[in-house]
Design a protein around this motif. Structure first.
Motif, PDB file in Angstrom:
ATOM      1  N   TRP A  75       1.936  -1.642   5.185  1.00 33.73           N
ATOM      2  CA  TRP A  75       0.609  -2.147   4.834  1.00 33.73           C
ATOM      3  C   TRP A  75       0.706  -2.925   3.527  1.00 33.73           C
ATOM      4  O   TRP A  75       1.331  -2.462   2.559  1.00 33.73           O
ATOM      5  CB  TRP A  75      -0.382  -1.000   4.681  1.00 33.73           C
ATOM      6  CG  TRP A  75      -0.758  -0.358   5.973  1.00 33.73           C
ATOM      7  CD1 TRP A  75      -0.219   0.762   6.536  1.00 33.73           C
ATOM      8  CD2 TRP A  75      -1.757  -0.822   6.893  1.00 33.73           C
ATOM      9  NE1 TRP A  75      -0.815   1.032   7.744  1.00 33.73           N
ATOM     10  CE2 TRP A  75      -1.758   0.084   7.994  1.00 33.73           C
ATOM     11  CE3 TRP A  75      -2.637  -1.898   6.905  1.00 33.73           C
ATOM     12  CZ2 TRP A  75      -2.628  -0.071   9.075  1.00 33.73           C
ATOM     13  CZ3 TRP A  75      -3.498  -2.059   7.981  1.00 33.73           C
ATOM     14  CH2 TRP A  75      -3.488  -1.148   9.049  1.00 33.73           C
ATOM     15  N   LEU A  76       0.072  -4.091   3.484  1.00 30.23           N
ATOM     16  CA  LEU A  76       0.019  -4.940   2.301  1.00 30.23           C
ATOM     17  C   LEU A  76      -1.429  -5.325   2.032  1.00 30.23           C
ATOM     18  O   LEU A  76      -2.251  -5.377   2.956  1.00 30.23           O
ATOM     19  CB  LEU A  76       0.859  -6.208   2.504  1.00 30.23           C
ATOM     20  CG  LEU A  76       2.334  -6.010   2.841  1.00 30.23           C
ATOM     21  CD1 LEU A  76       2.961  -7.324   3.297  1.00 30.23           C
ATOM     22  CD2 LEU A  76       3.080  -5.445   1.646  1.00 30.23           C
ATOM     23  N   SER A  77      -1.730  -5.617   0.767  1.00 31.24           N
ATOM     24  CA  SER A  77      -3.124  -5.967   0.460  1.00 31.24           C
ATOM     25  C   SER A  77      -3.206  -6.861  -0.767  1.00 31.24           C
ATOM     26  O   SER A  77      -2.267  -6.991  -1.551  1.00 31.24           O
ATOM     27  CB  SER A  77      -3.950  -4.694   0.221  1.00 31.24           C
ATOM     28  OG  SER A  77      -3.582  -4.076  -1.014  1.00 31.24           O
ATOM     29  N   ALA A  78      -4.364  -7.475  -0.890  1.00 32.73           N
ATOM     30  CA  ALA A  78      -4.818  -8.199  -2.072  1.00 32.73           C
ATOM     31  C   ALA A  78      -6.332  -8.022  -2.080  1.00 32.73           C
ATOM     32  O   ALA A  78      -6.906  -7.533  -1.100  1.00 32.73           O
ATOM     33  CB  ALA A  78      -4.427  -9.673  -2.001  1.00 32.73           C
TER      34      ALA A  78
ATOM     35  N   ARG B  63      -1.448  -5.555   8.162  1.00 26.77           N
ATOM     36  CA  ARG B  63      -0.542  -4.577   8.766  1.00 26.77           C
ATOM     37  C   ARG B  63       0.659  -5.324   9.315  1.00 26.77           C
ATOM     38  O   ARG B  63       0.509  -6.333  10.007  1.00 26.77           O
ATOM     39  CB  ARG B  63      -1.242  -3.812   9.884  1.00 26.77           C
ATOM     40  CG  ARG B  63      -0.332  -2.799  10.585  1.00 26.77           C
ATOM     41  CD  ARG B  63      -1.086  -2.025  11.633  1.00 26.77           C
ATOM     42  NE  ARG B  63      -0.495  -2.173  12.951  1.00 26.77           N
ATOM     43  CZ  ARG B  63      -0.979  -1.606  14.056  1.00 26.77           C
ATOM     44  NH1 ARG B  63      -2.073  -0.865  13.993  1.00 26.77           N
ATOM     45  NH2 ARG B  63      -0.380  -1.792  15.217  1.00 26.77           N
ATOM     46  N   VAL B  64       1.850  -4.820   9.020  1.00 29.81           N
ATOM     47  CA  VAL B  64       3.097  -5.411   9.506  1.00 29.81           C
ATOM     48  C   VAL B  64       3.804  -4.370  10.367  1.00 29.81           C
ATOM     49  O   VAL B  64       4.169  -3.306   9.877  1.00 29.81           O
ATOM     50  CB  VAL B  64       4.016  -5.834   8.354  1.00 29.81           C
ATOM     51  CG1 VAL B  64       5.265  -6.530   8.899  1.00 29.81           C
ATOM     52  CG2 VAL B  64       3.290  -6.721   7.357  1.00 29.81           C
ATOM     53  N   ASP B  65       3.976  -4.665  11.649  1.00 29.54           N
ATOM     54  CA  ASP B  65       4.786  -3.829  12.536  1.00 29.54           C
ATOM     55  C   ASP B  65       6.184  -4.430  12.558  1.00 29.54           C
ATOM     56  O   ASP B  65       6.403  -5.521  13.102  1.00 29.54           O
ATOM     57  CB  ASP B  65       4.195  -3.789  13.945  1.00 29.54           C
ATOM     58  CG  ASP B  65       2.919  -2.963  14.005  1.00 29.54           C
ATOM     59  OD1 ASP B  65       2.627  -2.242  13.033  1.00 29.54           O
ATOM     60  OD2 ASP B  65       2.210  -3.031  15.024  1.00 29.54           O
TER      61      ASP B  65
ATOM     62  N   VAL C  44       0.867  -1.182   0.000  1.00 27.48           N
ATOM     63  CA  VAL C  44       0.000   0.000   0.000  1.00 27.48           C
ATOM     64  C   VAL C  44       0.904   1.232   0.000  1.00 27.48           C
ATOM     65  O   VAL C  44       1.792   1.359   0.849  1.00 27.48           O
ATOM     66  CB  VAL C  44      -0.923  -0.001   1.232  1.00 27.48           C
ATOM     67  CG1 VAL C  44      -1.772   1.268   1.281  1.00 27.48           C
ATOM     68  CG2 VAL C  44      -1.821  -1.243   1.216  1.00 27.48           C
ATOM     69  N   PRO C  45       0.716   2.164  -0.955  1.00 28.76           N
ATOM     70  CA  PRO C  45       1.614   3.326  -1.070  1.00 28.76           C
ATOM     71  C   PRO C  45       1.333   4.368   0.007  1.00 28.76           C
ATOM     72  O   PRO C  45       0.685   5.391  -0.227  1.00 28.76           O
ATOM     73  CB  PRO C  45       1.313   3.864  -2.466  1.00 28.76           C
ATOM     74  CG  PRO C  45      -0.106   3.465  -2.732  1.00 28.76           C
ATOM     75  CD  PRO C  45      -0.291   2.133  -2.034  1.00 28.76           C
ATOM     76  N   PHE C  46       1.842   4.101   1.205  1.00 29.74           N
ATOM     77  CA  PHE C  46       1.591   4.967   2.351  1.00 29.74           C
ATOM     78  C   PHE C  46       2.933   5.359   2.957  1.00 29.74           C
ATOM     79  O   PHE C  46       3.874   4.556   2.968  1.00 29.74           O
ATOM     80  CB  PHE C  46       0.739   4.218   3.388  1.00 29.74           C
ATOM     81  CG  PHE C  46       0.034   5.113   4.361  1.00 29.74           C
ATOM     82  CD1 PHE C  46      -1.065   5.863   3.968  1.00 29.74           C
ATOM     83  CD2 PHE C  46       0.468   5.233   5.667  1.00 29.74           C
ATOM     84  CE1 PHE C  46      -1.713   6.707   4.853  1.00 29.74           C
ATOM     85  CE2 PHE C  46      -0.172   6.069   6.564  1.00 29.74           C
ATOM     86  CZ  PHE C  46      -1.272   6.806   6.148  1.00 29.74           C
ATOM     87  N   PRO C  47       3.063   6.590   3.466  1.00 24.10           N
ATOM     88  CA  PRO C  47       4.351   7.013   4.023  1.00 24.10           C
ATOM     89  C   PRO C  47       4.794   6.115   5.166  1.00 24.10           C
ATOM     90  O   PRO C  47       3.978   5.559   5.903  1.00 24.10           O
ATOM     91  CB  PRO C  47       4.059   8.437   4.536  1.00 24.10           C
ATOM     92  CG  PRO C  47       2.861   8.888   3.775  1.00 24.10           C
ATOM     93  CD  PRO C  47       2.054   7.665   3.508  1.00 24.10           C
TER      94      PRO C  47
END
Length: 256
Positions: free
Chosen positions: A183-186, A192-194, A167-170
């Protein structure tokens, strides 16, 4: 909905952020309605005039309780408070952290955060981006029947990055002391990966089927057991109907 595809090149304005949040809620829950927002009279109960983006957010989403009163708490206008010159807008659910805005003359001010007893530090450079982050986080945690979490290895994080869309997030830290949050998605799946040590992942599916597919892709030791039809628990996929004697199938959402 694929969150990464929907976000596209990024969210440059508050209006783009609000449209994204509305689509996120509709894709993983229920559509936004007029009843989800506060009126102008209710916004006037804030302790001081709100920046345009903060007011715009509350006008659209401030009453949506699964968002504002879920894992963490976005404060309603009448409960906003000023602390050390910062307008506090969000509390962690055990009061170990808080988020706020200080540059109140800007329409879309930067957001700060601090842990208990710590100094304020930068979080994200626009409130509208922070609102998107809050929406993503609460979407993951909003429905325990469609959620799971696990401690994983850095190698497994890299595997996820190669198979799911970023996910293109800062880059930012979701809470004080955490590593960078990814953040990753399909389609129908959100992760969410910490990236602290060891990393933790938080998985959300749009349906039980999509969550089950996500969990099977990862193969981690999950903190919750799911699925009466084919349980996934502590990394064991039992689709063939067999039951590990140490792991009895339970209803989805029950703690092990």
């Amino acid at each position: 909905m694929d969150v990464a595809e929907r976000m596209g090149p990024g969210l440059r304005t508050p209006d783009e952020a609000w449209r994204f949040i509305a689509d996120l809620f509709a894709g993983f829950g229920r559509p936004v309605t007029d009843a989800d927002g506060y009126t102008a009279d209710e916004l006037a109960a804030a302790p001081l005039p709100l920046p345009a983006a903060v007011a715009g957010f509350h006008r659209r989403f401030g009453r949506r309780r699964e968002f504002t009163d879920g894992q963490d708490w976005i404060l309603e206008p009448a409960r906003l408070r000023v602390d050390d010159g910062v307008l506090v807008i969000r509390d962690e659910n055990q009061y170990t952290a808080e988020w706020g805005v200080a540059d109140l003359d800007r329409d879309d001010p930067p957001v700060l955060y601090r842990g208990d007893g710590e100094d304020w530090q930068p979080y994200l450079d626009r409130f509208s981006l922070a609102a998107v982050d809050f929406a993503l986080c609460e979407t993951v945690f909003a429905n325990e029947d469609l959620y799971n979490s696990a401690e994983v290895t850095p190698a497994l994080v890299e595997q996820l990055r190669s198979t799911y869309n970023a996910v293109p997030f800062p880059e930012y830290q979701a809470y004080p002391g955490a590593g960078p949050t990814l953040w990753l998605s399909a389609p129908g799946k959100l992760v969410r990966v910490d990236q602290h040590q060891p990393p933790w992942i938080y998985a959300r599916g749009r349906s039980v089927k999509e969550l089950g597919e996500l969990l099977a892709d990862v193969g981690a030791e999950w903190t919750l057991c799911i699925g009466a039809e084919w349980p996934v628990c502590f990394g064991r996929s039992l689709r063939d109907g067999t039951v590990d004697e140490d792991v009895a199938p339970r209803s989805f959402g029950s703690q092990v």
